[in-house]
Design an enzyme around this catalytic site. Structure first.
Site, PDB file in Angstrom:
ATOM      1  N   GLY A  36      55.755  43.712  41.437  1.00 34.47           N
ATOM      2  CA  GLY A  36      56.828  43.440  40.486  1.00 34.47           C
ATOM      3  C   GLY A  36      56.470  42.438  39.407  1.00 34.47           C
ATOM      4  N   SER A 105      45.050  39.440  39.330  1.00 34.87           N
ATOM      5  CA  SER A 105      44.187  38.248  39.429  1.00 34.87           C
ATOM      6  C   SER A 105      43.937  37.895  40.897  1.00 34.87           C
ATOM      7  CB  SER A 105      44.759  37.072  38.638  1.00 34.87           C
ATOM      8  OG  SER A 105      46.121  36.847  38.875  1.00 34.87           O
TER       9      SER A 105
END
Length: 197
Positions: A36, A105
């Site tokens: 999300g 990341s």
């Protein structure tokens, strides 16, 4: 590189921040694919813009169309992807903006690299924490299905590691809460840290 000198400008970061009436910072969303991140970063950007803040959203998919279009998805390429985005985010903070980023990341070291690039008090790590099972169920791009079928290699959470943040400034559990409620949590946390008014 020894012949290259950084030029200081008369209009500096503080001047730009004062002009915009805000504290520049990076709000770095991290988490698995489907957690999300992009949805929340986009909704938060809308809320900030509606309150008069000057923002820019850097999205993982979007930068792969240009800035990072030459990179693959092995560990070294992922590290370079985040390094480049960190440098861009640093420039945008220098311009006085509130920069939101939505990137998996997966590695702590790269997130720390960006934190150090940007500077003290200007980096907010937001861990969008959704269980792998929930992310696979959502699978908005069909990527987990492809990764499970062996059609995609080095897919975070399947055959490539995700190193969860150990001490994120904001930890959002996203296993079904409405987006509006999560954005309210984000705004409250940012106000408590006196990062936005």
């Amino acid at each position: 590189m020894s012949n290259i000198v950084w030029h200081a400008h008369a209009v500096d970061k503080q001047s730009r921040a004062e002009q915009k009436g805000q504290k520049p910072l990076v709000i770095w969303f991290t988490g698995l694919s489907g957690a999300g991140k992009s949805t929340l970063a986009g909704a938060l950007e809308q809320a900030l813009a509606a309150s008069g803040k000057h923002t820019y959203l850097l999205d993982g998919d979007n930068v792969r169309h240009g800035l990072c279009g030459d990179l693959g998805f092995d560990d070294a390429a992922r590290q370079e992807n985040i390094r480049r985005v960190g440098e861009v985010a640093k420039l945008m903070v220098d311009a006085g903006l509130i920069v939101l980023t939505a990137f998996i990341s997966p590695f702590r070291a790269e997130r720390e690299l960006v934190r150090n690039l940007v500077g003290e008090g200007e980096f907010v790590e937001v861990f969008v924490d959704a269980p792998l099972s929930v992310c696979e169920e959502r699978d908005p791009k069909g990527l987990y299905k492809k990764a499970r079928a062996g059609e995609i290699r080095n897919f975070t959470g399947i055959d490539s590691a995700y190193e969860a943040p150990e001490q994120p400034e904001i930890h959002l559990l996203n296993a079904g809460k409405p987006v509006a409620a999560l954005v309210d949590e984000l705004l409250t946390a940012l106000r408590l840290r006196v990062l936005i008014d």
